[in-house]
Design an enzyme around this catalytic site. Structure first.
Site, short mmCIF file in Angstrom:
data_model
loop_
_atom_site.label_atom_id
_atom_site.label_comp_id
_atom_site.label_asym_id
_atom_site.label_seq_id
_atom_site.Cartn_x
_atom_site.Cartn_y
_atom_site.Cartn_z
N GLU A 1 -4.99 -15.75 1.91
CA GLU A 1 -4.59 -17.14 1.64
C GLU A 1 -5.55 -18.13 2.28
OE1 GLU A 1 -2.57 -14.70 2.42
OE2 GLU A 1 -1.31 -14.55 0.65
N HIS B 1 10.66 -14.37 1.17
CA HIS B 1 10.51 -14.83 -0.21
C HIS B 1 11.51 -15.95 -0.46
CE1 HIS B 1 8.79 -10.75 -0.21
NE2 HIS B 1 8.01 -11.15 -1.18
C1 LIG Z 1 0.15 -12.57 3.30
C2 LIG Z 1 0.71 -12.11 2.00
N1 LIG Z 1 0.19 -12.58 0.86
C3 LIG Z 1 0.69 -12.21 -0.34
C4 LIG Z 1 1.75 -11.34 -0.41
C5 LIG Z 1 2.31 -10.92 -1.78
N2 LIG Z 1 2.02 -9.51 -2.00
C6 LIG Z 1 2.93 -8.55 -1.72
S1 LIG Z 1 2.30 -7.02 -1.90
C7 LIG Z 1 0.80 -7.61 -2.39
C8 LIG Z 1 -0.32 -6.66 -2.71
C9 LIG Z 1 -0.60 -5.71 -1.60
O1 LIG Z 1 -1.58 -4.81 -1.98
P1 LIG Z 1 -2.03 -3.60 -1.06
O2 LIG Z 1 -2.34 -4.12 0.31
O3 LIG Z 1 -3.09 -2.87 -1.76
O4 LIG Z 1 -0.74 -2.70 -0.89
P2 LIG Z 1 0.03 -1.86 -2.02
O5 LIG Z 1 1.15 -2.72 -2.49
O6 LIG Z 1 -0.94 -1.54 -3.09
O7 LIG Z 1 0.53 -0.66 -1.32
C10 LIG Z 1 0.81 -8.99 -2.40
C11 LIG Z 1 -0.33 -9.85 -2.81
C12 LIG Z 1 2.27 -10.88 0.80
N3 LIG Z 1 3.31 -10.02 0.85
N4 LIG Z 1 1.74 -11.27 1.98
#
Ligand SMILES: Cc1ncc(C[n+]2csc(CCOP(=O)(O)OP(=O)(O)O)c2C)c(N)n1
Ligand SMILES: Cc1ncc(C[n+]2csc(CCOP(=O)(O)OP(=O)(O)O)c2C)c(N)n1
Ligand SMILES: [Mg+2]
Ligand SMILES: [Mg+2]
Lengths: 371, 318, 371, 318
Positions: free
Chosen positions: B55, B124
């Protein structure tokens, strides 16, 4: 933890550091960027100017006439030669030590001194601490104190230009300490993914206030961090004006293909700022050793070899600079403080009702509007 | 509301080459709430950009883009995830114009879904608007309905200052109304009296507006409640508020955010400063609680109509 | 941008990825960690249990009985084999997909299901979304939604243990997307500088919601990022339970010397969560290809070769798990919501006056305390 | 005050093996304000730790240490640089106890110098306390003098919850007084009436307390002002405030932070809620302005005595 590294000019010990100027003042023929001697003289003069300016500002601070100064003693090559290597279209995103780069681009000395005094003619209207200037006309972004934040701006700016098909590079200065910030990580990462035309200039001056660079990271070097982002990187002798010029120029010229991270290995010869006393955390021996690698001495030796600089020229320039600075200080000191109104302006493009009210209240107070 | 915001973005992007959209998942899938759906197809992946998960990077890059002359519209996927960008927003975007002596403004609209009511638990559901209202140099906007959402967003994108644009996700799909086609704006300086009344003034914004209206209907006609939708939270439309409170002499502020140091506190203070002698009852706040946002009990956390009604009755009877 | 990589089991194409289990189910004799077959069976059973649980939770969500679920289909080896490789003294700092690791450590299934329903018996009292549990007794930290924040906690916890001369490692799970966060950068950097006993487990499941991992960074791999911090790193086939076990075990055993970054190359076979429809951003072909590398299939093939698993055992276990889950769900669904009071407790160690007041006001409302 | 805080840290570290200090430049040089001077010599570099330049790392690591069972006392070099740690403080430290069902508390004291008056401009002058007061789960403390600083810090380090400890750097060296030797605590629940009075209540904290007192002296004896030093900002000692305001019927809140959504707004709202019928004048705020913190004009920005005096006179005469 304090390391007694040899001055960078003895780079036989640091084979990974790109060096052009040998200890004898001769340029390595394979790496020499072969600049016009007149340009090299200009670079040297600008380095000297910055040095003299730093000394005078330090003195003014000690006399209590300005409240603060943050200089660049020892880092003049890393700053001025880098600025000199940029093209007219390129933008500079400074940390706080790169005033010399702004002056290189033509920023008037008087405006700088006005900033030091935070007077009514200060480009930022006395809103920020000394040395926190801005120079849009000179394609120089705003200096702010928080470490690292300017890195993302340089990436975003260059990225925008790329989207608009405008060819320019953004050069962003930051210190070794700044590599630990979130913005370094995010900046390099975005730049790698979007291939932004950004040149990351890491002035590794070995210290972040009292924290030595080997406590800042366990990485083999700062340049090594580029690989984590798929960003090209080079490690350069930042006390060597020619090596710095060469590396920055190359990075700028290939910036259409993407970013480069340049570690400029240098040394902060002075305190962190006028608020800092480095004796509390480093030995004079270390500094003495580093003084031998002073970037001014090294470039001067080179110019003397070329017959392009002399003691007389040196003395004459210093005298001239002294007079020039003195005159600016005298003028700046006499200028009034910014108007009270200026405190309420510029928070937004137009002043909203609540700031009108706050201004009115301030005017009514026992300290009347000074206009 | 989702469609109206999408429409505003599309109109901006068609009319102004400088507008770009960037954020996590905004491109290919068009956002986790589908707010940016179809934009990448129309404007390409150079103007509708899927970014890495950072972000601070999204906002920091947007600042640089704005300095260049673009009009970036970054999205923060949920307002709860805005904190990694807090430094860039507060230390940089908010102060850049001022500290550069006006040499660089940062026209940028940070869009972000906020608020509870979708079973989102701690992360959320948050309503962090007051944190940004406290920071000089930012504007804070919060539409409650699709028509305003479109007009306010179009204004915000054309504004010269950084704007935080909070979208009440609880009514993303709920609030249906006819949204005018084409380009129109709602100014960032005007609140709206959505229900005129004489006995008590209720100030609300976002999803809680509907709770305020429901509570107002519930106590009518015995208590005749005026409901103000702020629309722009800061700089707030003080005239509309003061005019109303001077008439009613009673005021209730409703917000989802935690009570302490929420924007309600500021509104109460402003009312006291500007209409004290007209007050016939202490200003009242009906707000979220000073706890993290809960999951199972979210309807006990939110200041829903059932909590506003007694506040209206007590204030009216004071 | 969508890449059709071969499933990791065909690692002849990815020579940099450590793999033990061949496509034929045979273990590479040089790399085989030579675990007790009974242990391998337990790992397989736990992987299967997680798979069945995910399926049932997904079904419950589709029926509207739970509001949300985030599963780990395709990543069972990366999670369970990693947990199995940890020692009893080690701590787990989860992201949100590692429920299987908690169950491996003995967390009762009923408590998990209570969490899915956010009822009065939920360990976190219905305060967080489903799948956001905590298990202190099982040395499992609290799941939170913000990506990456747990990384610094794992570093700090391990660092504290080291200061106290207690020998333990902290293992922290995160995704490929998380490597872009500030906390990844800071966590690796601090770990490198202070040599904390931390094992960084990057589940590279190729996607961060809709963003593919090659848009997350331009780095050659996620493992390559370790060098930027002087942190040892390895790239491992995360669909291979034996390779995962081996790498994690080694990292844990050498954690006294410092941290390791392990990239577990795997694939998210399902949606990001029940709120996500991956059809919007990736082709079924890609998923079909990856299904061939399903970590359960691969480990089962190995066990079948060893004569340690059969179709009958599989069916029996699935039946058992189904019954077990069903029973837990029935119980959980009947439990009441947490008491209103619980909403005001635990914000601080002791409830201050303002939360007493807010609780009292809530009680007086038209929705009386449900106790 | 610097010496008193140093003393409190030393006593804590001697008495409790779990206490560690970490931050930028806190070790070898003992902090840019010398607050941690000599601690590394006495306790070693394992307990007094110079960290890399990353506030989020300092706080994030401290959270992990607290989970392990230590009592970390991280320093943020200037409150203005706390924003990179905002996510760890707000999303993690503040919510950890609650969201883990009480399984993990985060006992940690984030010390940070704050406030203006040292010619620090935008980034060495800020007063961000209200941002943290808005976040449920944090305690916020601000001493005004050395004796309180020591006692409050000793309490904070022994507290089970995360505490933000704001040190008014303008009086770091100015406020001289005899500080008792050895171990003593000042509770985190009690404000202090530093000057009793009957006509107007002034609420202040940190460096502005002295301005409030100076203003009170200036208007005495015509106007008899009671001055309250809050000491702990949140949870605030509401009883002391309400008791005083019920007596005086008039209240002025003074703070350096920007006016809008500052803690002053909350205090005004609380007073209205709890003592409305006793109010004989509208509650007044005398605060920093809603601009970034300026350099040259900082004495026009700060709510110094010259701005408090007219507020006192007007309120008293209302
Ligand atoms: C700081 C933050 N930004 C955005 C989100 C929204 N969000 C939830 S999961 C996700 C993707 C995470 O990807 P990854 O780290 O590859 O983990 P995966 O879900 O693939 O296991 C996002 C953008 C969040 N939870 N926290
Ligand atoms: C975010 C942030 N944290 C802390 C500080 C205080 N501070 C000012 S300069 C500095 C050290 C910077 O070191 P480096 O990046 O190496 O730059 P140098 O001063 O050596 O050029 C610190 C810690 C700051 N300005 N910003
Ligand atoms: Mg440095
Ligand atoms: Mg992923």
């Amino acid at each position: 933890m304090i390391r007694y590294e040899l001055p960078p000019s003895r780079n036989i010990e640091h084979p990974d550091i790109e060096t052009v100027l040998g200890a004898d003042g001769r340029a390595d023929p394979h790496l020499d960027p072969k600049l016009d001697t007149a340009l090299v003289v200009r670079i040297y003069e600008a380095m000297l100017r910055t040095r003299v300016l730093d000394d005078r500002m330090l003195a003014l601070q000690r006399q209590g006439r300005v409240s603060f100064h943050v200089g660049c003693r020892g880092e003049e090559a890393a700053i001025i030669a880098a600025a000199a290597a940029l093209r007219a279209e390129d933008w500079i995103f400074p940390c706080y030590r790169e005033l010399g780069a702004l002056l290189w681009r033509g920023f008037p000395l008087q405006r700088y001194v006005d900033n030091m005094f935070g007077n009514a003619d200060d480009v930022v209207q006395g809103r920020q601490m000394p040395d926190h200037v801005t120079g849009r006309q000179w394609q120089y972004a705003s200096v702010s104190s928080p470490i690292g934040t300017q890195i993302m701006h340089a990436v975003g700016f260059g990225w925008a230009a790329k989207l608009k098909k405008e060819k320019l590079a953004t050069a962003v200065f930051f210190g070794d300490g700044a590599t630990s910030t979130p913005d370094f990580h995010t900046g390099l990462n975005f730049a790698g993914v979007y291939k932004t035309p950004t040149v990351f200039l890491c002035r590794n001056n070995r210290w972040a206030i009292s924290v030595p660079s080997d406590k800042q990271t366990a990485s083999a070097s700062f340049a090594a961090k580029g690989a984590a982002y798929g960003v090209r990187s080079v490690r350069v002798d930042g006390n060597d004006a020619l090596a710095t010029y060469r590396a920055v120029r190359e990075a700028v010229e290939r910036s259409e293909q993407g970013p480069t991270l340049i570690e400029l290995v240098t040394y902060r010869l002075g305190g962190h700022s006028t608020s800092d006393d480095p004796k509390a955390y480093r030995l004079q021996e270390e500094v003495d050793l580093q003084i031998k690698g002073d970037p001014l001495t090294r470039l001067r030796r080179h110019l003397e070899l070329l017959g392009a600089w002399s003691e007389l020229q040196e003395r004459r320039l210093v005298g001239q600079l002294d007079a020039e600075i003195k005159a600016c200080v005298e003028i700046a000191e006499k200028k009034p403080a910014p108007a009270l109104r200026s405190m309420f302006d510029g928070v937004y493009a137009e002043r909203p009702w609540h700031l009108d009210e706050q201004y009115e209240t301030s005017k009514r107070g026992p300290r009347p509007e000074k206009e | 509301m989702v469609q109206a915001i999408n429409d505003a973005l599309r109109i901006s992007m068609r009319g102004d080459e400088r507008v770009v959209v960037l954020g996590e998942d905004v491109g290919k899938v068009g956002g986790v709430f589908r707010v940016t759906a179809g934009l990448q197809d129309e404007f390409g992946s150079e103007r509708v950009i899927d970014t890495p998960l950072a972000e601070g990077g999204i906002v920091g890059a947007s600042i640089g883009m704005a300095m260049y002359g673009l009009r970036p519209v970054p999205e923060i996927q949920f307002a709860d995830f805005i904190y990694p960008a807090f430094d860039q927003i507060v230390s940089e975007a908010a102060k850049y114009r001022y500290r550069s002596g006006g040499e660089f403004g940062i026209p940028m609209v940070i869009r972000t879904p906020f608020g509870g009511g979708i079973r989102g638990g701690h992360y959320h559901s948050q309503s962090p608007e007051s944190l940004f209202i406290h920071v000089a140099g930012l504007k804070v906007v919060c539409p409650s309905n699709p028509v305003d959402a479109k007009g306010l967003l179009l204004s915000a994108i054309r504004d010269e200052d950084p704007v935080l644009f909070f979208e009440p996700k609880r009514v993303y799909r709920a609030a249906k109304m006819d949204v005018p086609d084409g380009d129109y704006t709602v100014p960032l300086t005007k609140a709206k009296v959505v229900r005129p009344g004489e006995h008590v003034t209720v100030i609300a914004w976002g999803a809680m507006l509907y709770e305020a209206i429901a509570a107002a209907e519930h106590v009518a006609p015995k208590v005749d409640v005026e409901v103000i939708d702020l629309r722009t939270l800061w700089p707030v439309d003080i005239d509309t508020i003061v005019e109303s409170v001077k008439r009613t002499g009673r005021v209730v502020v409703v917000h989802e955010a935690p009570r302490t140091c929420g924007f309600g506190a500021e509104l109460v203070s402003l009312v006291c400063e500007k209409a004290f002698l007209h007050l016939e009852a202490p200003p009242v706040r009906v707000t979220g609680h000073d706890t993290p946002f809960p999951y199972t009990l979210e309807n006990d956390y939110l200041p829903l109509a059932h909590r506003i009604v007694p506040a209206l009755l007590e204030t009216a009877a004071y």
